[in-house]
Motif scaffolding. Structure first.
Motif, PDB file in Angstrom:
ATOM      1  N   ASP A  44       0.531  11.393  -3.192  1.00 33.09           N
ATOM      2  CA  ASP A  44      -0.606  10.568  -3.600  1.00 33.09           C
ATOM      3  C   ASP A  44      -0.484   9.134  -3.091  1.00 33.09           C
ATOM      4  O   ASP A  44      -1.281   8.281  -3.437  1.00 33.09           O
ATOM      5  CB  ASP A  44      -0.768  10.587  -5.125  1.00 33.09           C
ATOM      6  CG  ASP A  44       0.426   9.999  -5.838  1.00 33.09           C
ATOM      7  OD1 ASP A  44       1.500   9.864  -5.191  1.00 33.09           O
ATOM      8  OD2 ASP A  44       0.315   9.661  -7.030  1.00 33.09           O
ATOM      9  N   LYS A  45       0.576   8.893  -2.290  1.00 31.54           N
ATOM     10  CA  LYS A  45       0.743   7.558  -1.709  1.00 31.54           C
ATOM     11  C   LYS A  45       0.778   7.672  -0.187  1.00 31.54           C
ATOM     12  O   LYS A  45       1.395   8.588   0.346  1.00 31.54           O
ATOM     13  CB  LYS A  45       2.072   6.942  -2.179  1.00 31.54           C
ATOM     14  CG  LYS A  45       2.088   6.619  -3.648  1.00 31.54           C
ATOM     15  CD  LYS A  45       3.426   6.060  -4.072  1.00 31.54           C
ATOM     16  CE  LYS A  45       3.423   5.817  -5.556  1.00 31.54           C
ATOM     17  NZ  LYS A  45       4.669   6.194  -6.201  1.00 31.54           N
ATOM     18  N   GLN A  84      -5.241   3.151  -6.120  1.00 30.96           N
ATOM     19  CA  GLN A  84      -4.838   1.748  -6.332  1.00 30.96           C
ATOM     20  C   GLN A  84      -5.012   0.934  -5.047  1.00 30.96           C
ATOM     21  O   GLN A  84      -5.388  -0.236  -5.086  1.00 30.96           O
ATOM     22  CB  GLN A  84      -3.373   1.687  -6.788  1.00 30.96           C
ATOM     23  CG  GLN A  84      -3.156   2.198  -8.201  1.00 30.96           C
ATOM     24  CD  GLN A  84      -1.672   2.303  -8.529  1.00 30.96           C
ATOM     25  OE1 GLN A  84      -0.870   2.755  -7.724  1.00 30.96           O
ATOM     26  NE2 GLN A  84      -1.315   1.888  -9.721  1.00 30.96           N
ATOM     27  N   ASP A  85      -4.716   1.589  -3.926  1.00 29.24           N
ATOM     28  CA  ASP A  85      -4.811   0.883  -2.643  1.00 29.24           C
ATOM     29  C   ASP A  85      -6.226   0.390  -2.343  1.00 29.24           C
ATOM     30  O   ASP A  85      -6.404  -0.649  -1.717  1.00 29.24           O
ATOM     31  CB  ASP A  85      -4.344   1.797  -1.499  1.00 29.24           C
ATOM     32  CG  ASP A  85      -2.834   1.926  -1.464  1.00 29.24           C
ATOM     33  OD1 ASP A  85      -2.164   1.122  -2.140  1.00 29.24           O
ATOM     34  OD2 ASP A  85      -2.328   2.822  -0.779  1.00 29.24           O
ATOM     35  N   CYS A 134       0.827  -1.208   0.000  1.00 27.30           N
ATOM     36  CA  CYS A 134       0.000   0.000   0.000  1.00 27.30           C
ATOM     37  C   CYS A 134       0.865   1.263   0.000  1.00 27.30           C
ATOM     38  O   CYS A 134       0.490   2.284  -0.567  1.00 27.30           O
ATOM     39  CB  CYS A 134      -0.913   0.027   1.225  1.00 27.30           C
ATOM     40  SG  CYS A 134      -2.343  -1.035   1.059  1.00 27.30           S
ATOM     41  N   GLU A 135       2.024   1.180   0.655  1.00 25.69           N
ATOM     42  CA  GLU A 135       2.897   2.358   0.732  1.00 25.69           C
ATOM     43  C   GLU A 135       3.488   2.704  -0.633  1.00 25.69           C
ATOM     44  O   GLU A 135       3.955   3.813  -0.857  1.00 25.69           O
ATOM     45  CB  GLU A 135       4.046   2.104   1.725  1.00 25.69           C
ATOM     46  CG  GLU A 135       3.578   1.972   3.151  1.00 25.69           C
ATOM     47  CD  GLU A 135       4.691   1.531   4.106  1.00 25.69           C
ATOM     48  OE1 GLU A 135       5.871   1.538   3.702  1.00 25.69           O
ATOM     49  OE2 GLU A 135       4.367   1.184   5.257  1.00 25.69           O
ATOM     50  N   GLN A 136       3.507   1.728  -1.529  1.00 24.98           N
ATOM     51  CA  GLN A 136       4.122   1.951  -2.835  1.00 24.98           C
ATOM     52  C   GLN A 136       3.108   2.224  -3.935  1.00 24.98           C
ATOM     53  O   GLN A 136       3.469   2.338  -5.100  1.00 24.98           O
ATOM     54  CB  GLN A 136       4.983   0.738  -3.205  1.00 24.98           C
ATOM     55  CG  GLN A 136       6.291   0.733  -2.438  1.00 24.98           C
ATOM     56  CD  GLN A 136       6.668  -0.647  -1.964  1.00 24.98           C
ATOM     57  OE1 GLN A 136       6.149  -1.641  -2.455  1.00 24.98           O
ATOM     58  NE2 GLN A 136       7.571  -0.715  -1.008  1.00 24.98           N
ATOM     59  N   ARG A 137       1.841   2.298  -3.578  1.00 25.96           N
ATOM     60  CA  ARG A 137       0.800   2.535  -4.576  1.00 25.96           C
ATOM     61  C   ARG A 137      -0.010   3.768  -4.186  1.00 25.96           C
ATOM     62  O   ARG A 137       0.005   4.187  -3.033  1.00 25.96           O
ATOM     63  CB  ARG A 137      -0.115   1.314  -4.670  1.00 25.96           C
ATOM     64  CG  ARG A 137       0.540   0.168  -5.419  1.00 25.96           C
ATOM     65  CD  ARG A 137      -0.165  -1.154  -5.174  1.00 25.96           C
ATOM     66  NE  ARG A 137       0.469  -2.220  -5.939  1.00 25.96           N
ATOM     67  CZ  ARG A 137       1.607  -2.823  -5.560  1.00 25.96           C
ATOM     68  NH1 ARG A 137       2.241  -2.462  -4.465  1.00 25.96           N
ATOM     69  NH2 ARG A 137       2.136  -3.780  -6.314  1.00 25.96           N
ATOM     70  N   SER A 138      -0.740   4.298  -5.176  1.00 25.74           N
ATOM     71  CA  SER A 138      -1.534   5.491  -4.878  1.00 25.74           C
ATOM     72  C   SER A 138      -2.761   5.088  -4.063  1.00 25.74           C
ATOM     73  O   SER A 138      -3.141   3.909  -4.013  1.00 25.74           O
ATOM     74  CB  SER A 138      -1.967   6.162  -6.172  1.00 25.74           C
ATOM     75  OG  SER A 138      -2.945   5.370  -6.800  1.00 25.74           O
ATOM     76  N   TYR A 139      -3.390   6.117  -3.462  1.00 25.93           N
ATOM     77  CA  TYR A 139      -4.568   5.841  -2.632  1.00 25.93           C
ATOM     78  C   TYR A 139      -5.643   5.106  -3.432  1.00 25.93           C
ATOM     79  O   TYR A 139      -6.313   4.210  -2.915  1.00 25.93           O
ATOM     80  CB  TYR A 139      -5.136   7.141  -2.070  1.00 25.93           C
ATOM     81  CG  TYR A 139      -4.310   7.727  -0.949  1.00 25.93           C
ATOM     82  CD1 TYR A 139      -4.502   7.303   0.359  1.00 25.93           C
ATOM     83  CD2 TYR A 139      -3.355   8.697  -1.189  1.00 25.93           C
ATOM     84  CE1 TYR A 139      -3.753   7.832   1.405  1.00 25.93           C
ATOM     85  CE2 TYR A 139      -2.594   9.239  -0.160  1.00 25.93           C
ATOM     86  CZ  TYR A 139      -2.800   8.806   1.132  1.00 25.93           C
ATOM     87  OH  TYR A 139      -2.049   9.320   2.158  1.00 25.93           O
TER      88      TYR A 139
END
Lengths: 401, 161
Positions: free
Chosen positions: A317-318, A58-59, A51-56
């Motif tokens: 955005d992440k 995508q999460d 989740c830390e490596q993807r945008s909100y």
């Protein structure tokens, strides 16, 4: 208790009585269990790190896949936390739609559980009946969202799909059908002697132990813990509806059954109220792509109990951090306790009684590109049991049969 | 928010050092921060004297030089008290809270595996959530950890013996 009578029975991580991988080391004295060791982690997929490596945005879709059953629970919880950080006010209609889907999810989860419980005690007619009826709510969810699970209804700022007046009528019609069926199950649960006698006194968990071990949801409420996030920390549209929190003092698997069946009736009532009061207007507001610095904790009463999400934003955005505490992790710690002094044959139903969901609990899996040949896999299995459990399956060959 | 303010007054009166970092974010959401030296006192007081009888979980945070831990305590009325504390990353030692909540063992094991915290007093048991073959000096939720750092086959059941 003489030590030579003690026997250790390994159950899992792969076992027909478990629907997902988990390992129980059950210590027996004769037929009686005196200690249980639980090992988890077989489903850990690293979702928090991912989740830390993807945008909100995508999460949301990643988090939806934490669990195959309470997918909507996790996304709602996550978007609620993000909306709190960003100060977004979700339109009422969006909140109502979220809540309706949440309760439909609880209905399908509880009906599924009732069937599993029936199956675990050899009452397969109950499994066939409840799973047939569960299809009614699954069809409704598919008609409303396009999918049986992983509905994709939530987004930051509201929901992605609206309900038409015809769909709302269809929801009401389905509630009538399901309510009728559930009344029959309530009757079974109150008068059917095989069910009552098989479940009463099994998997005892006192109120004090439930509190100390952190049991949540129906598991806690069946031990007299009067706690439901929908009432005590209301979110979405729950403050607009009236409902009873099902609490039972039986403290056993029978109590957990009564709580869940009772909650089904409350869910029908909640959905009817929401449909009746459904406000007009937009279903979502536009949310910024970058979420400001801040942190929020969102709680949600998932079908299995309290689900907690912590989200920390860093202005990009992440997210900086996403933490998920699913209800099964909280409940599992009470299982070992509730198995003590029960018979070995009570293990499957007692584990099933918390309605465990190990995918939610673990959130990670290691994927490896190596492929095992059958011989290598067999040799690995034999070695593993020998080194970890002290059981040598090579000896099996020497047996006369 | 009278209830939340009452909790603030009581905690700050008992522990004046909390005054600076005490925030009521909204109804039922209280955040406070303490140095680790005083953490167990504050936590114990909240549990024993202020009716925070539910331990929801603990969230680990990698904040550069320090590891921070956010302990989420709840009352049966839904009020959530979040106590944050930090320890240095070079020697991240915590004491267990299993004395109050035996159910916290798994949450603390998660801190051990995922953040590399050392939790004193934690009862013996299996690792959680990482497999036994996962390198003990790698902690995936630390910010500097990348999947490429894993030796080949580590963390997998496929590891050759």
């Amino acid at each position: 208790m003489s030590t030579d009578m003690k026997v250790m029975v390994p159950i899992g991580p792969q076992h027909p009585a478990l629907k997902e991988p988990e390992s129980f080391k059950v210590m027996l004295n004769g037929e009686k269990i005196f200690e249980v060791d639980v090992r988890l982690g077989y489903n850990h997929r690293g979702i928090e790190k991912a989740c830390e490596q993807r945008s909100y945005i995508q999460d949301i879709y990643l988090i939806e896949r934490i669990c195959g059953i309470c997918s909507h629970s996790h996304t709602t919880n996550f978007v609620q936390a993000v909306e709190e950080i960003a100060g977004i006010q979700v339109p009422k209609r969006g909140l109502y739609i979220r809540t309706i889907v949440a309760e439909l999810e609880r209905i399908h989860s509880h009906l599924l559980w009732l069937g599993v419980a029936g199956h675990e005690i050899g009452f397969d007619t109950l499994l066939m009946y409840t799973w047939r009826d569960r299809e009614v709510v699954m069809d409704l969810l598919a008609a409303l969202s396009g999918n049986r699970v992983n509905y994709g209804m939530n987004t930051i700022g509201g929901t992605r799909r609206d309900f038409t007046p015809e769909q709302l009528q269809e929801i009401l019609r389905t509630m009538d059908v399901l309510e009728d069926r559930t009344k029959y199950y309530i009757e079974i649960a109150s008068v059917e002697p095989t069910l009552i006698q098989r479940l009463s006194g099994v998997g005892f968990l006192s109120k004090e132990d439930a509190m100390r071990l952190g049991a949540v949801g129906p598991t806690g409420r069946a031990s007299g813990v009067n706690y439901d996030i929908r009432r005590d920390d209301p979110y979405a549209a729950y403050s607009d509806v009236q409902f009873k929190v099902m609490v039972n003092e039986n403290c056993d698997v029978y109590g957990r059954t009564l709580v869940r069946v009772g909650e089904l009736m409350e869910s029908y009532s909640i959905i009817r109220q929401l449909v009746k009061q459904m406000p007009d207007g937009p279903i979502a507001v536009k949310a910024p792509r970058r979420i400001p610095v801040g942190e929020a904790i969102s709680r949600y009463e998932a079908p299995r109990g309290e689900d907690l999400h912590y989200v920390k934003g860093n202005g990009t955005d992440k997210p900086e951090r996403v933490k998920v505490r699913a209800p099964t992790l909280a409940n599992l710690q009470s299982v070992a306790k509730s198995l003590e002094n029960n018979n070995l044959a009570d293990v499957p139903i007692t584990i099933a009684a918390i309605d465990p969901c190990f995918s939610c609990t673990d959130r990670m899996i290691q994927v490896d590109d190596a492929v095992f040949t059958w011989e290598r896999l067999r040799a690995y299995g034999i070695d593993w049991y020998k080194s970890q459990r002290g059981i040598d399956f090579r000896e099996v060959k020497k047996l006369p049969w | 928010m009278a209830n939340e303010q009452q909790i603030q007054t009581e905690l700050v009166q008992k522990f004046p050092f909390l005054a600076e970092k005490f925030v009521i974010k909204r109804e039922r959401r209280i955040f406070c921060e303490t140095a680790y030296d005083h953490f167990l006192e504050v936590f114990g007081h909240a549990v024993e004297k202020m009716d925070f009888k539910i331990f929801a979980t603990v969230t680990g945070l990698d904040e550069g030089e320090n590891l921070s831990f956010l302990y989420h305590l709840s009352r049966l009325d839904g009020t959530l008290l979040n106590i944050k504390t930090s320890v240095s990353k070079t020697n991240p030692v915590l004491k267990t809270v299993t004395g109050w909540f035996p159910g916290s063992a798994l949450y603390e094991r998660e801190l051990v595996d995922m953040f590399g915290a050392k939790v004193e007093g934690l009862p013996d048991g299996f690792r959680y959530p990482l497999p036994d073959s996962f390198p003990k000096d790698q902690h995936p939720l630390r910010k500097d950890w990348k999947p490429e750092m894993l030796p080949e086959g580590a963390g997998s059941i496929m590891e050759e013996k």
